[in-house]
Design a protein around this motif. Structure first.
Motif, PDB file in Angstrom:
ATOM      1  N   PRO A   5       0.831  -1.215   0.000  1.00 57.32           N
ATOM      2  CA  PRO A   5       0.000   0.000   0.000  1.00 57.32           C
ATOM      3  C   PRO A   5       0.864   1.263   0.000  1.00 57.32           C
ATOM      4  N   ASP A   6       0.274   2.369  -0.389  1.00 56.19           N
ATOM      5  CA  ASP A   6       0.975   3.655  -0.365  1.00 56.19           C
ATOM      6  C   ASP A   6       1.555   3.885   1.026  1.00 56.19           C
ATOM      7  N   GLY A   7       2.786   4.384   1.056  1.00 58.04           N
ATOM      8  CA  GLY A   7       3.445   4.683   2.316  1.00 58.04           C
ATOM      9  C   GLY A   7       4.217   3.513   2.905  1.00 58.04           C
ATOM     10  N   ILE A   8       4.098   2.328   2.311  1.00 55.65           N
ATOM     11  CA  ILE A   8       4.816   1.148   2.796  1.00 55.65           C
ATOM     12  C   ILE A   8       5.891   0.812   1.765  1.00 55.65           C
ATOM     13  N   SER A   9       7.127   0.739   2.220  1.00 50.59           N
ATOM     14  CA  SER A   9       8.227   0.349   1.339  1.00 50.59           C
ATOM     15  C   SER A   9       9.175  -0.535   2.140  1.00 50.59           C
ATOM     16  N   VAL A  10      10.151  -1.114   1.460  1.00 48.20           N
ATOM     17  CA  VAL A  10      11.109  -1.988   2.111  1.00 48.20           C
ATOM     18  C   VAL A  10      11.757  -1.234   3.269  1.00 48.20           C
ATOM     19  N   GLY A  11      11.744  -1.855   4.445  1.00 44.84           N
ATOM     20  CA  GLY A  11      12.347  -1.273   5.632  1.00 44.84           C
ATOM     21  C   GLY A  11      11.406  -0.486   6.515  1.00 44.84           C
ATOM     22  N   THR A  12      10.190  -0.206   6.040  1.00 42.91           N
ATOM     23  CA  THR A  12       9.223   0.513   6.862  1.00 42.91           C
ATOM     24  C   THR A  12       8.896  -0.320   8.095  1.00 42.91           C
ATOM     25  N   ARG A  13       8.919   0.315   9.276  1.00 40.56           N
ATOM     26  CA  ARG A  13       8.600  -0.377  10.535  1.00 40.56           C
ATOM     27  C   ARG A  13       7.193   0.028  10.956  1.00 40.56           C
ATOM     28  N   LEU A  14       6.399  -0.999  11.277  1.00 44.10           N
ATOM     29  CA  LEU A  14       4.982  -0.781  11.525  1.00 44.10           C
ATOM     30  C   LEU A  14       4.507  -1.502  12.779  1.00 44.10           C
ATOM     31  N   THR A  15       3.536  -0.905  13.446  1.00 41.92           N
ATOM     32  CA  THR A  15       2.843  -1.593  14.527  1.00 41.92           C
ATOM     33  C   THR A  15       1.760  -2.479  13.909  1.00 41.92           C
ATOM     34  N   LYS A  16       1.188  -3.334  14.716  1.00 40.34           N
ATOM     35  CA  LYS A  16       0.065  -4.156  14.258  1.00 40.34           C
ATOM     36  C   LYS A  16      -1.051  -3.265  13.724  1.00 40.34           C
ATOM     37  N   GLU A  17      -1.328  -2.187  14.426  1.00 42.01           N
ATOM     38  CA  GLU A  17      -2.398  -1.274  14.024  1.00 42.01           C
ATOM     39  C   GLU A  17      -2.075  -0.591  12.698  1.00 42.01           C
ATOM     40  N   ASP A  18      -0.795  -0.223  12.496  1.00 46.94           N
ATOM     41  CA  ASP A  18      -0.389   0.378  11.216  1.00 46.94           C
ATOM     42  C   ASP A  18      -0.631  -0.591  10.062  1.00 46.94           C
ATOM     43  N   ILE A  19      -0.292  -1.862  10.271  1.00 49.49           N
ATOM     44  CA  ILE A  19      -0.466  -2.881   9.224  1.00 49.49           C
ATOM     45  C   ILE A  19      -1.950  -3.078   8.934  1.00 49.49           C
ATOM     46  N   GLU A  20      -2.757  -3.144   9.999  1.00 47.09           N
ATOM     47  CA  GLU A  20      -4.208  -3.305   9.808  1.00 47.09           C
ATOM     48  C   GLU A  20      -4.784  -2.151   8.986  1.00 47.09           C
ATOM     49  N   GLU A  21      -4.347  -0.950   9.278  1.00 46.96           N
ATOM     50  CA  GLU A  21      -4.849   0.209   8.545  1.00 46.96           C
ATOM     51  C   GLU A  21      -4.365   0.201   7.094  1.00 46.96           C
ATOM     52  N   ALA A  22      -3.067  -0.033   6.879  1.00 49.24           N
ATOM     53  CA  ALA A  22      -2.501   0.019   5.529  1.00 49.24           C
ATOM     54  C   ALA A  22      -3.075  -1.066   4.623  1.00 49.24           C
ATOM     55  N   PHE A  23      -3.267  -2.267   5.166  1.00 44.00           N
ATOM     56  CA  PHE A  23      -3.754  -3.382   4.360  1.00 44.00           C
ATOM     57  C   PHE A  23      -5.270  -3.583   4.488  1.00 44.00           C
ATOM     58  N   GLU A  24      -5.924  -2.658   5.197  1.00 45.48           N
ATOM     59  CA  GLU A  24      -7.383  -2.694   5.377  1.00 45.48           C
ATOM     60  C   GLU A  24      -7.853  -4.061   5.844  1.00 45.48           C
ATOM     61  N   TYR A  29      -6.680  -9.980  18.336  1.00 50.56           N
ATOM     62  CA  TYR A  29      -5.779  -9.554  19.406  1.00 50.56           C
ATOM     63  C   TYR A  29      -4.306  -9.754  19.084  1.00 50.56           C
ATOM     64  N   ARG A  30      -3.975 -10.586  18.092  1.00 50.40           N
ATOM     65  CA  ARG A  30      -2.565 -10.788  17.754  1.00 50.40           C
ATOM     66  C   ARG A  30      -2.419 -11.180  16.290  1.00 50.40           C
ATOM     67  N   ILE A  31      -1.199 -11.032  15.804  1.00 47.24           N
ATOM     68  CA  ILE A  31      -0.876 -11.418  14.434  1.00 47.24           C
ATOM     69  C   ILE A  31      -0.359 -12.851  14.454  1.00 47.24           C
ATOM     70  N   SER A  32      -0.884 -13.688  13.585  1.00 47.12           N
ATOM     71  CA  SER A  32      -0.338 -15.040  13.427  1.00 47.12           C
ATOM     72  C   SER A  32       0.634 -15.030  12.250  1.00 47.12           C
ATOM     73  N   GLY A  33       1.325 -16.135  12.029  1.00 49.30           N
ATOM     74  CA  GLY A  33       2.382 -16.190  11.034  1.00 49.30           C
ATOM     75  C   GLY A  33       1.935 -16.070   9.594  1.00 49.30           C
TER      76      GLY A  33
END
Length: 140
Positions: A5-24, A29-33
């Motif tokens: 998604p826009d704003g995500i590139s190699v090396g970007t560090r994200l919280t679980k919430e950031d990933i949920e928002e970016a990837f909709e 409660y947790r991320i699985s593999g």
């Protein structure tokens, strides 16, 4: 989702919430593999997460990863939903977005889209586990 998604590139560090928002998407409660998903046009993609201190013996070195499949006890199965999704992704049929988290940082580093090239059953600690291999990481 053939690109991050826009704003995500190699090396970007994200919280679980950031990933949920970016990837909709939502993880609960947790991320699985291995996380099979569908975009807003119903196309399949996968979010894969490896933890430096996680319960699996994943290996990430110099553009290649070996990723242990789903299942912490007993023999792993090719037919489990998440393992079968990675098998389906062999040959580039399904985009796979790879994230890694080190012990020292609670955030996930976006590594890039990867090609799952193969898998094999390997005996580890008295059980058969699936080990997925990838190299030839795609540029984003």
């Amino acid at each position: 989702m053939n690109a991050p998604p826009d704003g995500i590139s190699v090396g970007t560090r994200l919280t679980k919430e950031d990933i949920e928002e970016a990837f909709e998407t939502g993880f609960g409660y947790r991320i699985s593999g291995i996380n099979p998903r569908r975009d807003n046009q119903d196309r399949r993609y996968v979010l894969v997460f490896a933890n430096e201190d996680g319960p699996y013996d994943d290996s990430v070195t110099q553009g290649r990863f070996e990723y242990v499949g789903e299942g912490l006890t007993g023999d792993q199965s090719e037919t489990s939903p998440d393992n079968s999704t990675l098998i389906d992704a062999i040959g580039g049929g399904i985009p796979v977005h790879f994230f890694y988290r080190s012990e020292s940082d609670g955030r996930w580093e976006y590594r890039r889209l990867v090609d799952v090239l193969d898998y094999d059953f390997v005996e580890r600690d008295g059980r058969d586990v699936l080990v997925f291999g990838s190299d030839g990481m795609k540029a984003c």
